[in-house]
Scaffold this motif. Structure first.
Motif, PDB file in Angstrom:
ATOM      1  N   PRO A 223       0.828  -1.211   0.000  1.00 18.09           N
ATOM      2  CA  PRO A 223       0.000   0.000   0.000  1.00 18.09           C
ATOM      3  C   PRO A 223       0.861   1.261   0.000  1.00 18.09           C
ATOM      4  O   PRO A 223       2.001   1.245   0.485  1.00 18.09           O
ATOM      5  CB  PRO A 223      -0.800  -0.131   1.307  1.00 18.09           C
ATOM      6  N   ALA A 224       0.322   2.350  -0.541  1.00 17.51           N
ATOM      7  CA  ALA A 224       1.078   3.587  -0.730  1.00 17.51           C
ATOM      8  C   ALA A 224       1.743   4.078   0.550  1.00 17.51           C
ATOM      9  O   ALA A 224       2.897   4.541   0.530  1.00 17.51           O
ATOM     10  CB  ALA A 224       0.159   4.669  -1.304  1.00 17.51           C
ATOM     11  N   GLU A 225       1.052   3.974   1.681  1.00 18.31           N
ATOM     12  CA  GLU A 225       1.586   4.522   2.930  1.00 18.31           C
ATOM     13  C   GLU A 225       2.794   3.735   3.448  1.00 18.31           C
ATOM     14  O   GLU A 225       3.545   4.222   4.303  1.00 18.31           O
ATOM     15  CB  GLU A 225       0.497   4.574   4.009  1.00 18.31           C
ATOM     16  N   LYS A 226       3.018   2.535   2.923  1.00 16.73           N
ATOM     17  CA  LYS A 226       4.165   1.719   3.343  1.00 16.73           C
ATOM     18  C   LYS A 226       5.314   1.759   2.335  1.00 16.73           C
ATOM     19  O   LYS A 226       6.395   1.230   2.608  1.00 16.73           O
ATOM     20  CB  LYS A 226       3.723   0.262   3.519  1.00 16.73           C
ATOM     21  N   ALA A 227       5.092   2.385   1.194  1.00 16.43           N
ATOM     22  CA  ALA A 227       6.044   2.289   0.087  1.00 16.43           C
ATOM     23  C   ALA A 227       7.418   2.860   0.441  1.00 16.43           C
ATOM     24  O   ALA A 227       8.449   2.224   0.186  1.00 16.43           O
ATOM     25  CB  ALA A 227       5.483   2.998  -1.141  1.00 16.43           C
ATOM     26  N   GLN A 228       7.466   4.064   0.994  1.00 21.23           N
ATOM     27  CA  GLN A 228       8.758   4.694   1.282  1.00 21.23           C
ATOM     28  C   GLN A 228       9.523   3.924   2.357  1.00 21.23           C
ATOM     29  O   GLN A 228      10.750   3.770   2.261  1.00 21.23           O
ATOM     30  CB  GLN A 228       8.552   6.142   1.719  1.00 21.23           C
ATOM     31  N   ILE A 229       8.805   3.410   3.363  1.00 22.06           N
ATOM     32  CA  ILE A 229       9.462   2.631   4.421  1.00 22.06           C
ATOM     33  C   ILE A 229      10.113   1.384   3.832  1.00 22.06           C
ATOM     34  O   ILE A 229      11.264   1.057   4.138  1.00 22.06           O
ATOM     35  CB  ILE A 229       8.438   2.233   5.510  1.00 22.06           C
ATOM     36  N   VAL A 230       9.379   0.672   2.969  1.00 22.34           N
ATOM     37  CA  VAL A 230       9.927  -0.534   2.341  1.00 22.34           C
ATOM     38  C   VAL A 230      11.109  -0.180   1.446  1.00 22.34           C
ATOM     39  O   VAL A 230      12.145  -0.856   1.465  1.00 22.34           O
ATOM     40  CB  VAL A 230       8.834  -1.262   1.533  1.00 22.34           C
ATOM     41  N   ALA A 231      10.960   0.892   0.662  1.00 18.42           N
ATOM     42  CA  ALA A 231      12.043   1.308  -0.238  1.00 18.42           C
ATOM     43  C   ALA A 231      13.305   1.660   0.550  1.00 18.42           C
ATOM     44  O   ALA A 231      14.421   1.284   0.162  1.00 18.42           O
ATOM     45  CB  ALA A 231      11.598   2.491  -1.081  1.00 18.42           C
ATOM     46  N   ASP A 232      13.148   2.375   1.659  1.00 17.33           N
ATOM     47  CA  ASP A 232      14.301   2.721   2.494  1.00 17.33           C
ATOM     48  C   ASP A 232      14.943   1.462   3.081  1.00 17.33           C
ATOM     49  O   ASP A 232      16.179   1.350   3.145  1.00 17.33           O
ATOM     50  CB  ASP A 232      13.872   3.649   3.635  1.00 17.33           C
ATOM     51  N   THR A 233      14.119   0.512   3.470  1.00 20.06           N
ATOM     52  CA  THR A 233      14.628  -0.731   4.060  1.00 20.06           C
ATOM     53  C   THR A 233      15.492  -1.502   3.073  1.00 20.06           C
ATOM     54  O   THR A 233      16.614  -1.918   3.399  1.00 20.06           O
ATOM     55  CB  THR A 233      13.461  -1.619   4.536  1.00 20.06           C
ATOM     56  N   VAL A 234      14.987  -1.700   1.862  1.00 21.54           N
ATOM     57  CA  VAL A 234      15.750  -2.495   0.888  1.00 21.54           C
ATOM     58  C   VAL A 234      16.957  -1.719   0.374  1.00 21.54           C
ATOM     59  O   VAL A 234      18.009  -2.302   0.088  1.00 21.54           O
ATOM     60  CB  VAL A 234      14.856  -2.973  -0.279  1.00 21.54           C
ATOM     61  N   SER A 235      16.812  -0.390   0.257  1.00 21.59           N
ATOM     62  CA  SER A 235      17.947   0.425  -0.177  1.00 21.59           C
ATOM     63  C   SER A 235      19.068   0.387   0.847  1.00 21.59           C
ATOM     64  O   SER A 235      20.244   0.195   0.495  1.00 21.59           O
ATOM     65  CB  SER A 235      17.489   1.868  -0.414  1.00 21.59           C
ATOM     66  N   ASP A 236      18.730   0.540   2.126  1.00 23.99           N
ATOM     67  CA  ASP A 236      19.739   0.483   3.188  1.00 23.99           C
ATOM     68  C   ASP A 236      20.385  -0.891   3.274  1.00 23.99           C
ATOM     69  O   ASP A 236      21.543  -1.019   3.700  1.00 23.99           O
ATOM     70  CB  ASP A 236      19.099   0.823   4.538  1.00 23.99           C
ATOM     71  N   ALA A 237      19.653  -1.921   2.838  1.00 27.18           N
ATOM     72  CA  ALA A 237      20.181  -3.288   2.879  1.00 27.18           C
ATOM     73  C   ALA A 237      21.074  -3.601   1.677  1.00 27.18           C
ATOM     74  O   ALA A 237      21.674  -4.682   1.622  1.00 27.18           O
ATOM     75  CB  ALA A 237      19.036  -4.294   2.945  1.00 27.18           C
ATOM     76  N   GLY A 238      21.131  -2.678   0.709  1.00 23.14           N
ATOM     77  CA  GLY A 238      22.063  -2.856  -0.403  1.00 23.14           C
ATOM     78  C   GLY A 238      21.460  -3.004  -1.775  1.00 23.14           C
ATOM     79  O   GLY A 238      22.192  -3.095  -2.771  1.00 23.14           O
ATOM     80  N   ILE A 239      20.140  -3.022  -1.886  1.00 27.37           N
ATOM     81  CA  ILE A 239      19.514  -3.151  -3.205  1.00 27.37           C
ATOM     82  C   ILE A 239      19.727  -1.873  -4.015  1.00 27.37           C
ATOM     83  O   ILE A 239      19.594  -0.764  -3.496  1.00 27.37           O
ATOM     84  CB  ILE A 239      18.008  -3.476  -3.056  1.00 27.37           C
TER      85      ILE A 239
END
Length: 214
Positions: free
Chosen positions: A154-170
């Motif tokens: 859902p839209a309200e979770k998108a930035q949190i998920v994106a930050d999580t995977v980006s910080d993990a190296g994706i």
């Protein structure tokens, strides 16, 4: 192969060329001119030659292009000569549909993990993928060296998920949410806003009706 700064418009046309060349090869056509290719794609021969010149010389004047060779070269330009490891984050109907599409149609892209906020019954179609809750996402991405995240939350979770995977190296995200993500410059993001395409379609419908009225 030369690779300077290439415009987004040229990059967007490369998958179209690849699909058409695949069709031509399957129909037994081994060689094609820029004029013939342009006619089938609704592009001018000069446009096609300009696009290809961004990456090198693939044909000979008066001789045209080898369909098989051009297909392979464009595939290489797009990076389709490599294997990619993916996670799908958000396993509602859209996530299920995209995972199924990738599994059935994209042989170079391998789904290694499927994540959702709740426990999911194991999907037999993806028996080689781990099916986990989102709290395991960052660790999984790091441990499995994941290349691409497909985000369908859902839209309200998108930035949190994106930050999580980006910080993990994706370094690449295929974003199916209705949010324009804010991420570091070294993370490639492809936004697929389904409603944008639908709304553009209704504009074209109205435009054609106005032409008929005139």
């Amino acid at each position: 192969m030369k690779r300077g700064k290439v415009s987004n418009n040229v990059i967007r046309r490369l998958p179209r060329y690849l699909r058409k060349l695949d069709e031509l090869e399957k129909s037994g056509i081994s060689r094609i001119s820029s004029g013939e290719l342009g006619q089938q794609l609704g592009l001018t021969p000069s446009q096609i030659r300009q696009d290809f010149s961004c990456f090198g010389e693939f044909g000979q004047q008066g001789y045209g292009y080898s369909v098989n060779y051009l297909y392979e070269e464009i595939g290489n330009i797009l990076g389709l000569n490599k294997e990619y490891q993916l996670v799908v984050v958000g396993y509602g109907r859209l996530g299920q549909a995209m995972a199924s599409y990738i599994y059935k149609n994209e042989k170079n892209f391998h789904i290694r993990g499927i994540f959702d906020v709740k426990e999911i019954i194991r999907d037999v179609e993806f028996e080689d993928a781990e099916i986990l809750t989102c709290r395991s996402l960052a660790g999984f991405v790091k441990e499995q060296h994941i290349d691409i995240a497909v985000i369908t939350v859902p839209a309200e979770k998108a930035q949190i998920v994106a930050d999580t995977v980006s910080d993990a190296g994706i370094k690449a995200i295929w974003n199916f949410t209705a949010v324009d993500l804010e991420l570091p410059d070294d993370v490639a993001v492809e936004n697929v806003h389904v409603s944008d395409s639908l709304h553009a379609l209704t504009y074209y419908m109205q435009d054609m009706r106005h032409e008929d009225e005139d």
